[in-house]
Design a protein around this motif. Structure first.
Motif, mmCIF file in Angstrom:
data_model
loop_
_atom_site.group_PDB
_atom_site.id
_atom_site.type_symbol
_atom_site.label_atom_id
_atom_site.label_comp_id
_atom_site.label_asym_id
_atom_site.label_seq_id
_atom_site.Cartn_x
_atom_site.Cartn_y
_atom_site.Cartn_z
ATOM 1 N N ALA A 253 2.870 14.563 4.426
ATOM 2 C CA ALA A 253 2.946 15.953 3.972
ATOM 3 C C ALA A 253 4.056 16.149 2.948
ATOM 4 C CB ALA A 253 3.164 16.881 5.171
ATOM 5 N N ASP A 254 5.138 15.349 3.044
ATOM 6 C CA ASP A 254 6.298 15.570 2.176
ATOM 7 C C ASP A 254 6.652 14.375 1.291
ATOM 8 O OD1 ASP A 254 6.786 18.132 3.352
ATOM 9 O OD2 ASP A 254 7.660 17.098 5.070
ATOM 10 N N GLN A 255 6.195 13.183 1.626
ATOM 11 C CA GLN A 255 6.673 11.994 0.929
ATOM 12 C C GLN A 255 5.546 10.998 0.677
ATOM 13 O OE1 GLN A 255 9.511 11.164 -0.412
ATOM 14 N NE2 GLN A 255 10.673 12.954 0.243
ATOM 15 N N ARG A 256 5.831 10.076 -0.271
ATOM 16 C CA ARG A 256 4.941 8.942 -0.487
ATOM 17 C C ARG A 256 5.516 7.749 0.263
ATOM 18 N NH1 ARG A 256 0.917 9.516 -3.797
ATOM 19 N NH2 ARG A 256 0.597 7.278 -3.975
ATOM 20 N N ILE A 257 4.693 7.132 1.088
ATOM 21 C CA ILE A 257 5.116 6.014 1.921
ATOM 22 C C ILE A 257 4.701 4.718 1.244
ATOM 23 C CG2 ILE A 257 4.886 4.934 4.180
ATOM 24 C CD1 ILE A 257 6.273 7.633 4.244
ATOM 25 N N ASP A 258 5.630 3.779 1.134
ATOM 26 C CA ASP A 258 5.352 2.456 0.564
ATOM 27 C C ASP A 258 5.570 1.421 1.661
ATOM 28 O OD1 ASP A 258 5.368 -0.012 -0.856
ATOM 29 O OD2 ASP A 258 5.881 1.064 -2.684
ATOM 30 N N THR A 259 4.534 0.649 1.967
ATOM 31 C CA THR A 259 4.603 -0.259 3.117
ATOM 32 C C THR A 259 5.601 -1.396 2.928
ATOM 33 O OG1 THR A 259 2.729 -1.535 2.227
ATOM 34 C CG2 THR A 259 2.232 0.222 3.789
ATOM 35 N N ARG A 260 6.023 -1.662 1.707
ATOM 36 C CA ARG A 260 6.989 -2.758 1.523
ATOM 37 C C ARG A 260 8.377 -2.389 2.046
ATOM 38 N NH1 ARG A 260 7.100 -2.508 -5.027
ATOM 39 N NH2 ARG A 260 7.366 -0.268 -5.223
ATOM 40 N N ASP A 261 8.592 -1.109 2.370
ATOM 41 C CA ASP A 261 9.894 -0.678 2.893
ATOM 42 C C ASP A 261 10.040 -0.936 4.389
ATOM 43 O OD1 ASP A 261 10.654 0.296 0.398
ATOM 44 O OD2 ASP A 261 9.767 2.269 0.765
ATOM 45 N N PHE A 262 8.970 -1.335 5.063
ATOM 46 C CA PHE A 262 8.990 -1.375 6.523
ATOM 47 C C PHE A 262 8.931 -2.796 7.074
ATOM 48 C CE2 PHE A 262 6.634 2.621 5.432
ATOM 49 C CZ PHE A 262 7.704 3.470 5.659
ATOM 50 N N TYR A 263 9.422 -2.898 8.300
ATOM 51 C CA TYR A 263 9.327 -4.142 9.058
ATOM 52 C C TYR A 263 8.160 -4.014 10.047
ATOM 53 C CZ TYR A 263 13.869 -5.502 7.223
ATOM 54 O OH TYR A 263 14.902 -5.848 6.387
ATOM 55 N N LEU B 143 -7.968 3.281 -4.098
ATOM 56 C CA LEU B 143 -9.208 3.020 -3.401
ATOM 57 C C LEU B 143 -9.490 4.135 -2.402
ATOM 58 C CD1 LEU B 143 -8.657 0.718 -0.437
ATOM 59 C CD2 LEU B 143 -6.881 0.752 -2.175
ATOM 60 N N PRO B 144 -10.757 4.362 -2.107
ATOM 61 C CA PRO B 144 -11.098 5.422 -1.154
ATOM 62 C C PRO B 144 -10.508 5.134 0.226
ATOM 63 C CG PRO B 144 -13.032 4.703 -2.389
ATOM 64 C CD PRO B 144 -11.945 3.731 -2.689
ATOM 65 N N TYR B 145 -10.041 6.198 0.892
ATOM 66 C CA TYR B 145 -9.387 6.035 2.195
ATOM 67 C C TYR B 145 -9.461 7.355 2.949
ATOM 68 C CZ TYR B 145 -5.534 5.690 5.556
ATOM 69 O OH TYR B 145 -4.773 5.715 6.691
ATOM 70 N N SER B 146 -9.627 7.266 4.243
ATOM 71 C CA SER B 146 -9.629 8.463 5.082
ATOM 72 C C SER B 146 -8.716 8.239 6.271
ATOM 73 C CB SER B 146 -11.048 8.777 5.568
ATOM 74 O OG SER B 146 -11.032 9.830 6.516
ATOM 75 N N ALA B 147 -7.794 9.181 6.495
ATOM 76 C CA ALA B 147 -6.886 9.074 7.643
ATOM 77 C C ALA B 147 -7.631 9.247 8.960
ATOM 78 C CB ALA B 147 -5.782 10.122 7.520
ATOM 79 N N ALA B 148 -8.813 9.888 8.885
ATOM 80 C CA ALA B 148 -9.574 10.132 10.107
ATOM 81 C C ALA B 148 -10.355 8.909 10.572
ATOM 82 C CB ALA B 148 -10.539 11.298 9.882
ATOM 83 N N SER B 149 -10.446 7.893 9.722
ATOM 84 C CA SER B 149 -11.188 6.692 10.106
ATOM 85 C C SER B 149 -10.462 5.967 11.235
ATOM 86 C CB SER B 149 -11.331 5.759 8.906
ATOM 87 O OG SER B 149 -12.079 6.369 7.881
ATOM 88 N N GLU B 150 -11.232 5.495 12.179
ATOM 89 C CA GLU B 150 -10.677 4.710 13.272
ATOM 90 C C GLU B 150 -11.156 3.269 13.129
ATOM 91 O OE1 GLU B 150 -8.541 5.845 15.803
ATOM 92 O OE2 GLU B 150 -8.432 7.592 14.484
ATOM 93 N N PHE C 198 0.850 -1.182 0.000
ATOM 94 C CA PHE C 198 0.000 0.000 0.000
ATOM 95 C C PHE C 198 0.885 1.231 0.000
ATOM 96 C CE2 PHE C 198 -2.624 -3.323 1.832
ATOM 97 C CZ PHE C 198 -3.841 -3.133 1.196
ATOM 98 N N ARG C 199 0.426 2.260 -0.696
ATOM 99 C CA ARG C 199 1.175 3.516 -0.741
ATOM 100 C C ARG C 199 0.249 4.672 -0.387
ATOM 101 N NH1 ARG C 199 4.581 4.304 -6.141
ATOM 102 N NH2 ARG C 199 2.458 4.320 -6.954
ATOM 103 N N PHE C 200 0.728 5.567 0.465
ATOM 104 C CA PHE C 200 -0.042 6.758 0.798
ATOM 105 C C PHE C 200 0.932 7.900 1.023
ATOM 106 C CE2 PHE C 200 0.297 3.845 4.381
ATOM 107 C CZ PHE C 200 0.992 4.591 5.317
ATOM 108 N N ALA C 201 0.409 9.112 1.022
ATOM 109 C CA ALA C 201 1.256 10.299 1.059
ATOM 110 C C ALA C 201 1.206 10.973 2.413
ATOM 111 C CB ALA C 201 0.826 11.283 -0.026
ATOM 112 N N SER D 68 -4.704 10.415 11.608
ATOM 113 C CA SER D 68 -4.915 11.809 11.216
ATOM 114 C C SER D 68 -3.794 12.702 11.734
ATOM 115 C CB SER D 68 -6.269 12.296 11.735
ATOM 116 O OG SER D 68 -6.355 12.135 13.146
ATOM 117 N N ALA D 69 -3.049 12.216 12.741
ATOM 118 C CA ALA D 69 -1.912 12.987 13.253
ATOM 119 C C ALA D 69 -0.688 12.845 12.357
ATOM 120 C CB ALA D 69 -1.568 12.526 14.671
ATOM 121 N N ILE D 70 -0.699 11.873 11.465
ATOM 122 C CA ILE D 70 0.451 11.597 10.592
ATOM 123 C C ILE D 70 0.184 12.050 9.165
ATOM 124 C CG2 ILE D 70 1.945 9.793 9.658
ATOM 125 C CD1 ILE D 70 2.337 10.224 12.622
ATOM 126 N N LEU D 71 -1.005 11.739 8.656
ATOM 127 C CA LEU D 71 -1.330 12.019 7.265
ATOM 128 C C LEU D 71 -2.093 13.329 7.142
ATOM 129 C CD1 LEU D 71 -2.458 8.489 6.020
ATOM 130 C CD2 LEU D 71 -0.183 9.500 5.963
#
Length: 695
Positions: free
Chosen positions: A210-220, A371-378, A205-208, A266-269
């Motif tokens: 404020a400054d970068q696009r984050i790709d989840t395959r880069d993380f542990y 796909l639709p997505y909201s950072a505010a969703s819990e 999954f990739r999301f943005a 919502s504190a990150i995105l």
């Protein structure tokens, strides 16, 4: 030294000086060489200066590293932060930074390193400096996610009786999907079918921010078991913030639910984040012996919400951009599929399929969807189902209810059962009978035999009616011969046809009466042509010499390739061809006037030979079915000839011919058309004769 020697030396010197003069570089060449040397020297100076800058730390570097530890480190009870990975073991509080840096097998104090007083060699110091600045840059780029750029790669297993899933903490993905009940037909050792194969396949999954696009395959990710059938893969980019993927495997199926779960994102995105990207790539490996059909049936399928499925071209490279509400996308091969089904929908999707001309792989498939997505969703922000299993009709047809999709997913369209009427025959008749027989029989050679007998019983009335029609036509052969002798030549063709049709009408026979029963049988034969290469039930099941009824039953590999035939000999196909030729000969003998049409006779015998080339690379189960069908048809023909008394049929037809018989509307219109055509022909002949006399 004599005169000749002196002369020779002088000539040699002249040649050498002349050659050197001719090879002397021009002024332009000298200038270019001087420029090259100066550029090289400048690059060497720049490299040396960069190396010096890279291994020399400043106060800003020290402050940035301390801030990085406080930003992405783990908070301790005393309010400090610690950060540990393969390169660093650091601790930072509001005032100071302490800890160590490791380069290879050498560990040094971080304060000494930042103060440029470490005992490391220049090369080691350069590596340590690169690690420090990479850590700082990643913190700026990934913000709180940077703490998950390093870690240990671990595997977690979810499994039931049908499938074993291996989940990898690197990327938080399903790295392998192993189907326990199916073995690959490729290779010398027995291996289960694997739909996901590590580095060749993956998604993220990739999301943005404020400054970068984050790709989840880069993380542990951190794996947390939630019972026996669920695992949560989670990231914690900040205190009280979590983003993760929860996998829940069905207890008795091939489907796994995949949910994006989150808290405090919502504190990150950014607040206006309205979508997230899903990237999926699969290098589709081979599983079957017959590459032709596996390659032909490997493609990307997709379905819009409320619409019918569609697919990319399986023959060659293809790509497509989709816009709208996309319900599912499938990476499909002949017998197995990987399908991502969105609980809601994908907004857009870019699909691409590339043919791979290798022994081990078929296609390179890729999908990039939004796909639709909201950072505010819990809680659950988005959810999907992955189906990773066989193209089995009963299983796929039951997924609509199982997944509670809210609509007909039409996943059975992944199985190529023909179009229209042929698909209905397969789904309404053939598959239920085949499934029923398979519920208490394990020998699929016997199952195909019983299925063939069942189909023959269904179409028996049409077969019998067709033979009776042929018998009527055959017993009138003497009368047809008399008409042909009475009206010879092309000029009497119309009259000959009229008399023949009149005889048929009076006798109550029709040359078309045998066509309808034959046409009614054809859909069944064509439906079986689609069914057998797609029946996963046959896969891996042998019969007699056939190792796999879903693949060609090769008994001999030729040292050369025959165009349109191949380099192997399939025995069931060969036997089917021989029996087909025998049946053609018997059928020709049953046709009226068959022996008097040598051209037609040759064409009729060509069909079985063509089938030899067509079916040689098909599933042996299909050739076996047609072989059985032909043998039963020959036996039926032998029975019909003893049941039907052709002398009585002839006597009845001749009696009918002597009785006055009202013409049908069709026959009346046909005769009228023939009369008009004959009149027009006579008019043309008369006009041609008058023109010839004038000349």
């Amino acid at each position: 030294m004599d005169k000749n020697t002196v002369t020779a030396l002088v000539l040699m010197a002249a040649v050498m000086f002349g050659f050197m003069w001719l090879q002397k570089p021009s002024a332009e060449q000298l200038a270019a060489e001087q420029e090259r040397r100066e550029q090289l020297a400048s690059e060497q100076k720049s490299t040396a200066a960069a190396a010096e800058r890279r291994i020399t730390f400043t106060a800003d570097d020290s402050a940035a590293l301390a801030a990085t530890v406080r930003q992405i480190g783990t908070r301790t009870d005393d309010g400090a932060y610690i950060l540990r990975n393969a390169d660093f073991d650091l601790r930072a509080d509001s005032l100071s930074l302490s800890g160590t840096a490791t380069v290879g097998n050498t560990t040094t104090d971080i304060r000494s390193l930042l103060a440029n007083r470490s005992t490391l060699t220049m090369a080691q110091t350069a590596k340590a400096a690169d690690a420090v600045r990479t850590l700082i840059d990643n913190a700026l780029r990934y913000e709180g996610f940077a703490r998950h750029l390093s870690g240990s790669e671990e595997q977690v297993t979810l499994e039931n009786e049908l499938i074993r899933l291996t989940l990898d903490t690197r990327g938080g993905i399903i790295s392998q999907a192993e189907l326990k009940k199916y073995n690959s037909e490729i290779g010398d050792t027995v291996q289960t079918v694997k739909l996901f194969k590590g580095a060749n396949d993956g998604y993220s999954f990739r999301f943005a921010t404020a400054d970068q696009r984050i790709d989840t395959r880069d993380f542990y990710f951190r794996a947390t078991a939630e019972g026996d059938s669920a695992v949560l893969m989670s990231l914690e980019p900040a205190p009280g913030v979590m983003w993760g993927i929860r996998y829940t495997l069905a207890p008795d199926g091939y489907d796994v639910r995949m949910e994006i779960v989150q808290n405090g994102m919502s504190a990150i995105l950014p607040a206006n984040t309205a979508s997230i990207d899903f990237n999926w790539h699969q290098r589709m490996g081979r599983n079957e012996i017959g590459r032709t059909f596996e390659e032909r049936n490997s493609a990307i399928y997709y379905k819009y919400v409320g619409d019918s499925p569609d697919d990319l071209n399986a023959n060659g490279d293809d790509s497509k951009s989709l816009q709208g509400n996309i319900k599912w996308v499938a990476f499909k091969n002949q017998f197995f599929s990987s399908v991502i089904v969105a609980d809601k929908h994908f907004s857009t999707a870019e699909l691409a399929s590339v043919d791979l001309k290798t022994d081990d792989y078929l296609k390179d498939m890729a999908m990039t969807a939004t796909l639709p997505y909201s950072a505010a969703s819990e809680g659950t922000a988005a959810s999907f189902h992955f189906y990773l299993g066989p193209n089995d009709y009963p299983i796929l047809s039951g997924l609509d209810e199982r997944l509670d999709a809210g609509e007909d997913l039409s996943l059975t369209r992944l199985i190529p059962l023909g179009w229209g009427l042929f698909r209905w025959i397969n789904t309404i008749i053939i598959i239920p009978v085949f499934t029923f027989l398979g519920s208490f029989l394990t020998n699929y050679g016997l199952i195909i035999l019983l299925l063939t007998i069942f189909i023959k019983i269904i179409i028996f009335p049409f077969t019998f009616k067709s033979y009776k029609s042929q018998a009527r036509m055959r017993v009138l052969a003497p009368e047809i011969k008399e008409i042909n002798e009475k009206y010879p030549g092309d000029e009497n063709a119309m009259k000959r046809q009229q008399e023949t049709m009149s005889l048929y009408s009076r006798a109550g026979a029709s040359p078309f009466s045998g066509c309808l029963p034959m046409l009614l049988q054809m859909p069944v034969l064509i439906a079986m042509f689609s069914f057998f290469p797609s029946a996963i039930e046959l896969r891996g099941h042998g019969f007699l010499w056939a190792h796999d009824l879903s693949a060609p039953d090769s008994i001999l590999t030729l040292p050369f390739n025959i165009p349109f035939y191949g380099s192997h000999v399939s025995l069931f196909c060969l036997l089917m061809t021989i029996v087909n030729i025998v049946y053609t000969k018997i059928n020709m003998q049953s046709q009226p006037g068959g022996a008097s049409m040598p051209g037609m006779k040759l064409m009729t015998y060509m069909m079985p030979v063509m089938f030899l080339f067509i079916f040689n690379d098909y599933a042996s189960g299909l050739s076996y079915y047609y072989l059985l069908s032909l043998l039963i048809t020959i036996f039926q023909t032998w029975i019909f000839r003893r049941v039907i008394d052709e002398d009585k049929v002839r006597a009845q037809l001749l009696e009918n011919a002597r009785k006055p018989r009202k013409k049908s509307g069709f026959m009346a219109r046909l005769e009228e058309a023939q009369r008009q055509q004959q009149a027009a022909l006579r008019a043309q002949q008369q006009a041609a004769g008058k023109k010839g006399r004038k000349n």
